[in-house]
Design a protein around this motif. Structure first.
Motif, PDB file in Angstrom:
ATOM      1  N   ILE A  15       0.932  -1.049   0.154  1.00 30.56           N
ATOM      2  CA  ILE A  15       0.023  -0.020   0.236  1.00 30.56           C
ATOM      3  C   ILE A  15       0.773   1.290   0.009  1.00 30.56           C
ATOM      4  O   ILE A  15       0.398   2.347  -0.242  1.00 30.56           O
ATOM      5  CB  ILE A  15      -1.145  -0.057   1.196  1.00 30.56           C
ATOM      6  CG1 ILE A  15      -2.070   1.072   0.973  1.00 30.56           C
ATOM      7  CG2 ILE A  15      -0.159   0.108   2.444  1.00 30.56           C
ATOM      8  CD1 ILE A  15      -3.029   0.935  -0.114  1.00 30.56           C
ATOM      9  N   GLU A  95      -3.192   4.003   8.203  1.00 32.25           N
ATOM     10  CA  GLU A  95      -4.142   3.295   7.447  1.00 32.25           C
ATOM     11  C   GLU A  95      -5.145   2.902   8.427  1.00 32.25           C
ATOM     12  O   GLU A  95      -5.046   2.731   9.616  1.00 32.25           O
ATOM     13  CB  GLU A  95      -3.371   1.990   6.959  1.00 32.25           C
ATOM     14  CG  GLU A  95      -3.341   2.215   5.292  1.00 32.25           C
ATOM     15  CD  GLU A  95      -4.465   2.384   4.546  1.00 32.25           C
ATOM     16  OE1 GLU A  95      -5.477   1.682   4.908  1.00 32.25           O
ATOM     17  OE2 GLU A  95      -4.556   3.172   3.514  1.00 32.25           O
ATOM     18  N   ARG A 301      -4.809   7.314  -3.135  1.00 32.59           N
ATOM     19  CA  ARG A 301      -4.561   7.153  -1.704  1.00 32.59           C
ATOM     20  C   ARG A 301      -3.457   8.462  -1.359  1.00 32.59           C
ATOM     21  O   ARG A 301      -2.526   8.458  -1.915  1.00 32.59           O
ATOM     22  CB  ARG A 301      -3.871   5.594  -1.295  1.00 32.59           C
ATOM     23  CG  ARG A 301      -4.699   4.517  -1.911  1.00 32.59           C
ATOM     24  CD  ARG A 301      -5.741   4.234  -1.141  1.00 32.59           C
ATOM     25  NE  ARG A 301      -6.430   3.152  -1.639  1.00 32.59           N
ATOM     26  CZ  ARG A 301      -7.459   2.591  -1.005  1.00 32.59           C
ATOM     27  NH1 ARG A 301      -7.909   2.749   0.122  1.00 32.59           N
ATOM     28  NH2 ARG A 301      -8.220   1.634  -1.448  1.00 32.59           N
TER      29      ARG A 301
END
Length: 373
Positions: A15, A95, A301
């Motif tokens: 990520i 996150e 993101r």
């Protein structure tokens, strides 16, 4: 903003690439340090980020060159890293989830308040044009008074594609805690905070078979319920029926639908930033797609982190720690309601974050440079 806000990234798994694509080269922020349990990975990432240093986690948390810690570790480490950051006087953005328990999440926010620093938390997908356009339509009265909503997430289980799926079926896993933050955060944007929950859950089978990778064919135990349903009572009176499941092959249901006395909105997948928002007006003859009218266009993101570090005191960050705590309590209360067979009143609340005006990608990206791969 003045000088660029300095970011230190802890956790350089998959990520992190998406975040660095957004942050690298952005004029408002500068990645000054990176850290991972794999020192080689830290060195490789730092080599591709001009001005960034590869540090140990402890060095990064203590570094005077870091203003905000971006916490991309595994969920079990979220609270520990966040506490390490805020007790050293640094802001933290992480996150989802904020922590794996409500008590740990409260401890993070309490420590941050004592230190005078801020806490932010994903998901930031809800700040894209999909959820924000739907929210704008609700607030404009397009469907009249909202009465109820449905939220549906159904898959056959991540073990079919994930080579190491054990944690999805261990305590802290399951379909609700895995995907629920996207749906719950969206529902707070659309209908406001949750007042109480009633839940029910089940477990289709006690083992799962890994379907890919070097462990393909291996059986793993299922220690949590793999299907969770419930009813959320929002503070404004609307009700949401939510279903999250690892036990279904597929579904034709919209990810989210909001029903009012003048129409229905079909809302796109909250795990994505965009998607079609469709309206069926009462007395109409079909669905009509609404053009994007709000949100960060072409969101990616890290836009929530940019929103977090640029909040100017006139508004709270939209992807806030308070919202993350409220979402976490709603999810854990649903599971507890199922286990105890009763309705549970929540002890937290969170104001609806400020709506995001339609913001072109060129404005929020500000010529960000993709991170090296």
């Amino acid at each position: 903003m003045g000088d660029a806000h300095r970011i230190g990234v802890v956790g350089l798994g998959v990520i992190s690439r998406a975040y660095l694509d957004t942050l690298a080269g952005h004029p408002g922020v500068r990645v000054t340090a990176v850290a991972d349990l794999d020192a080689g990975r830290s060195a490789s990432v730092a080599a591709g980020l001009p001005g960034a240093r590869a540090l140990t986690v402890e060095e990064l948390l203590s570094s005077p060159d870091v203003d905000t810690v971006l916490n991309l570790t595994i969920p079990a480490a979220h609270a520990g890293i966040a506490l390490g950051a805020v007790t050293r006087g640094k802001h933290v953005y992480g996150e989802k989830p904020l922590a794996t328990t409500v008590d740990d999440a409260r401890a993070v926010l309490s420590a941050a308040a004592a230190a005078g620093v801020g806490v932010g938390c994903a998901p930031d997908t809800v700040l894209g044009t999909g959820i924000q356009t739907a929210r704008a339509a609700v607030e404009a009265g397009t469907i009249g008074r909202p009465q109820f909503a449905t939220a549906v997430m159904v898959t056959p289980g991540h073990e079919r594609w994930h080579p190491q799926p054990d944690f999805y079926y261990a305590p802290g896993g399951g379909p609700l805690l895995d995907m629920g933050p996207y749906y719950l955060a969206s529902l707070v944007h659309l209908l406001g905070p949750v007042r109480s929950v009633t839940g029910a859950s089940s477990r289709l089978r006690t083992e799962r078979v890994i379907g890919s990778g070097p462990r393909a064919g291996e059986r793993i135990p299922v220690e949590v319920d793999s299907h969770v349903s419930g009813v959320l009572e929002h503070a404004g009176g609307a009700l949401t029926t939510i279903t999250t499941s690892f036990d279904g092959a597929a579904t034709t249901a919209a990810p989210i639908e909001v029903h009012g006395d003048a129409g229905t909105l079909s809302v796109p997948d909250p795990n994505h930033f965009d998607g079609e928002v469709r309206l069926f007006a009462l007395g109409g003859t079909g669905w009509r797609t609404l053009p994007p009218s709000a949100g960060y266009a072409e969101g990616a993101r890290g836009v929530g982190l940019l929103d977090f570090v640029t909040a100017d005191g006139l508004r709270a960050p939209r992807a806030s720690g308070d919202l993350a705590l409220h979402v976490l309590e709603a999810m854990t209360a649903l599971l507890r309601s199922s286990a105890e067979g009763r309705r549970i009143e929540l002890t937290t609340t969170a104001p609806r974050p400020a709506a995001v005006p339609l913001t072109p990608a060129g404005r929020w990206r500000a010529r960000a440079r993709p991170a090296p791969r």
